[in-house]
Design an enzyme around this catalytic site. Structure first.
Site, PDB file in Angstrom:
ATOM      1  N   LEU A 132       6.583   4.415   1.085  1.00  0.00           N
ATOM      2  CA  LEU A 132       7.529   3.479   1.699  1.00  0.00           C
ATOM      3  C   LEU A 132       8.273   2.678   0.626  1.00  0.00           C
ATOM      4  CD1 LEU A 132       5.585   2.073   4.796  1.00  0.00           C
ATOM      5  CD2 LEU A 132       7.557   3.615   4.796  1.00  0.00           C
TER       6      LEU A 132
ATOM      7  N   CYS B 189      -9.194  -8.974  -9.969  1.00  0.00           N
ATOM      8  CA  CYS B 189      -9.748  -7.807  -9.284  1.00  0.00           C
ATOM      9  C   CYS B 189     -10.739  -7.059 -10.186  1.00  0.00           C
ATOM     10  CB  CYS B 189      -8.644  -6.883  -8.791  1.00  0.00           C
ATOM     11  SG  CYS B 189      -7.821  -7.526  -7.316  1.00  0.00           S
TER      12      CYS B 189
END
Lengths: 395, 395
Positions: free
Chosen positions: B190, B358
């Site tokens: 996308l 992270c």
């Protein structure tokens, strides 16, 4: 006397013959491979609504006889029920109480049946769980040894490791881990028959210094993290959904930080527990494994995880179990006369259907077998597992 | 002006220095490795209640500056929040709407940031997902190639196989599968920026006949079972819990009977979605991955399974992702000047914290990475997978 088949059966094309109590025969297709002998006139109506549970129960109760190979019987009866039953006629599973007393009785019902009977059709080590076929063409003996080895390798078992074997059965894995990997093993079972023979075999191999076996409920396991590794094979199926959290927490409490926990067991196809196959679950609950409950992979994974264990490796061995059960069923069918001397006629009928039926259920994907390896990571998140699984395949 | 530290901070022993807007300094321990520069007097109260979210937001908004290595900053701030916050102060995750328009915007926000920026710190193939470290000592480049190979091997990719790559990113895996395994690939994304560069690279390698890339929502994928294999890497994190069932059914519809589906993605630690770490989830939702939602392994496994796919192989690569993110973070830190010319200052602040944060979260076990391989078995329950996983390790 029936002049003709019930209407529902007239348009079926199945390799099935019905022989009635009076000798009348009806073929549902041109070349029947299976004959069902209907001994009781009341049974005829069953064939217009033939759930596998009802047919199985009738066989166990002696109202039906079956001719033809047992695996073909299962296949044809499934086709019959598939043709005549709606999918939504499945019954919902019964959730039962799981306290120590009930669980002990349920385990005794199945596993204390007769050691000699199990020896008739299991491998010589009496491994009563899914074997591991590395090529697909090896013998059951070889595949059961390969299963022991595969489990020990996944657990990265090292000489001196203290291994807890939850549901140790007749001790085949415990002896393998001690003999081949130098582990010290503590095994528990709720079956007195299993324990007696397992201890005998440990002694015969001179492994008493390495292996201790006890009649013990998992809820009574020490919770001081004394074990380096934990293995549980064919055990969580007996725990019950309501107790899975406690079961997983108990394994967590038993293993040290950095330790590994292997759960090898049968899993359900659907997350909501609805049965698969046209009514084939009640038979198992009623006659084979009272109080058994199969969790979906997602359910047992959730409980393992919430107990504080991290899932690192899952492998499905579904078709391995289909083949294992084919072996067991064939060996039992080849030894029916000997088996009839060891267990009551009804038990033999139950075990014949159960072994052939479960072989079929695994092959069709109605149930599955998952080996789920988890680690109890250290508080900082670290663990000692190798970067890849290559060591399992290139030790 | 503060004469002394707020009481809550006085008894802490942390390698942390606070420097105030007026030059005053307070050391929370003897040898500070990290300095937080407080530029706004109103920020001081934050340090008595230092959730990682609040500290991160203050840095992004320029109310704080950070001195010291970014990974040490994360570690010390976590110690600070661990010392001062209760575990139950975690906020509950927000569940957001996932329609095509919202999802397209969310993807664009992150992935259309700047190809040149991502090129600064990703490997040359721009693999923006967990790498696979076979020895633990190889380079990021090698480990990303190894990841592509590991995925292709798990998928048993054969020459001529038609592979669907859902969320193809910059096309690194698609080109690898086409070039090294002879696959025909259909990839979707996308992100317009990703698509443009991915197509350029396909053309540069002369792989246009084998690879087709499209800007397409997964909900618009063909449902005629045309693909032999499906791979989805770092994609299901964007789907949203409410849409996971539809997502899995779409993959089921896209793959042929007997085909394999690989989902490689980040999973949550807890089954109920409660965050781990003292308030570290909102930062990701607000600044990094709007509309992202991490399912637990049990949740994604349940949806994969209920869609009709059978889970055959799961592998955790948690510590691989920690190391991957260490590489990314270090590369970005080494290129801060160049990065500042490519993206706005606020974006750079966000990405610096997110990468180091992270890395820390994977290392600590707050989040995980699972590769989940499933098969769409034939109607009779059969499939063509080999008996064991040995072929992955001994091809």
């Amino acid at each position: 006397m029936l002049a003709q088949l019930p209407p529902a059966l007239q348009n079926l094309q199945l390799p099935l013959r019905l022989r009635l109590w009076d000798g009348h025969e009806f073929n549902l297709g041109p070349t029947p491979s299976v004959t069902i002998v209907v001994k009781d006139p009341q049974m005829v109506t069953q064939f217009t609504h033939p759930s596998l549970d009802a047919l199985g129960a009738a066989f166990v109760e002696g109202k039906l006889e079956l001719e033809g190979s047992i695996s073909e019987v299962i296949r044809v009866c499934d086709e019959l029920s598939t043709a005549l039953l709606d999918e939504d006629e499945d019954s919902q599973p019964v959730r039962t109480v799981h306290d120590k007393e009930t669980d002990a009785k349920a385990i005794s019902y199945h596993y204390d049946l007769s050691n000699a009977f199990y020896q008739l059709w299991l491998d010589s080590d009496m491994a009563y769980s899914c074997a591991y076929f590395e090529t697909g063409s090896e013998s059951l003996e070889q595949a059961q040894q390969a299963k022991f080895r595969h489990l020990c390798r996944k657990l990265r078992l090292q000489p001196g490791d203290y291994l807890l074997d939850v549901g140790c059965g007749w001790g085949g894995l415990a002896r393998y881990a001690a003999r081949e990997f130098g582990a010290k093993v503590f095994g528990i079972t709720l079956s007195k028959e299993q324990l007696a023979l397992a201890r005998e075999r440990v002694k015969a191999e001179g492994l008493e210094d390495q292996i201790e076996l006890q009649l013990l409920d998992y809820r009574d396991l020490p919770q001081d993290g004394r074990f380096d590794k934990v293995v549980s094979v064919g055990m969580f199926e007996h725990v019950g959904h309501a107790n899975l959290a406690e079961y997983c927490k108990t394994l967590f409490g038993a293993v040290k930080e950095g330790g590994l926990v292997m759960n090898h067991g049968i899993t359900a196809k659907h997350t909501d527990g609805r049965p698969v196959g046209r009514g084939a679950g009640d038979f198992i609950e009623k006659y084979v494994f009272p109080n058994g409950e199969l969790p979906h992979l997602a359910m047992i994974s959730a409980e393992i995880s919430e107990a504080g264990l991290e899932i690192v490796d899952v492998e499905s061995l579904r078709l391995h179990y289909a083949r294992t059960l084919d072996h067991w069923s064939e060996r039992l069918e080849d030894n029916l006369e000997a088996a009839a001397k060891l267990v009551p006629d009804q038990a033999l009928r139950i075990w014949r259907l159960y072994l052939a039926g479960c072989a079929y259920a695994f092959a069709r994907g109605w149930i599955n077998l998952h080996q789920i390896l988890a680690v109890k990571a250290h508080a900082d998140g670290s663990h000692e597992l190798p970067w890849t699984r290559d060591d399992i395949y290139n030790p």
